[in-house]
Write a protein that holds these residues in place. Structure first.
Motif: not given
Length: 182
Positions: A41-46, A72-80, A85-87
């Protein structure tokens, strides 16, 4: 009749462990699905807003561009945040395994600090995605709303005027819908 103070039978204990394993498996699958959804969703929204910003704004001057940049910044931060969280989740699992091996799993919080951090990151990624959506909607409202209506109205008026001008040319020139006698 069973007494409430009796120890559970081995069969009951096995069922308990089997059910616990099932719940853990479902929880892991749910978390994987959540992480994938946030990433998608975040990548798609960007991607969508990058691709269609010209269609949203059109030829009108951009109003409140900071809203879109913030989204855009918030979606990028959401992706990061999701990727981080995976790590951290992997670190939490490794810590829990170490705790289990050292027989400290029941005396310490499984996964320790890493587990708590993973929970915060997962919640944050979802909230950040929602915040980005809200900012994007506000941006679209400012830029697609009134200015788009005015722009569309001007275009419609120009087309209508152009149409009537052509109609007048046909009537006033050699071409007419009614035949003339000479």
């Amino acid at each position: 009749m069973k007494s409430e103070n009796q120890e559970p039978s081995q069969e009951t204990e096995d069922e308990h462990l089997e059910y616990r394993a099932l719940l853990i498996n479902i929880e892991q699958k749910s978390q994987e699905d959540y992480d994938k959804a946030i990433l998608t969703l975040s990548g798609g929204a960007l991607g969508i807003t990058f691709a269609f910003v010209k269609n949203i704004v059109g030829n009108s001057p951009v109003q409140h561009s900071w809203l879109l940049y913030s989204a855009w910044v918030i979606w990028t931060v959401s992706l990061l945040t999701t990727l981080l969280s995976f790590y951290i989740s992997r670190k939490a699992l490794r810590k829990a395994i170490d705790q289990l091996d050292k027989k400290k799993i029941y005396t310490e919080s499984p996964g320790g600090y890493y587990d708590k951090t993973t929970s915060v990151l997962n919640s944050s990624s979802g909230l950040l995605f929602i915040a980005g959506v809200i900012l994007a909607i506000i941006f679209i409202t400012f830029n697609f709303g009134d200015s788009h209506v005015k722009s569309t109205k001007k275009s419609t008026q120009a087309c209508t005027q152009n149409f009537y001008n052509k109609e007048d040319t046909f009537k006033g020139g050699q071409t007419s819908s009614t035949p003339t006698k000479e």
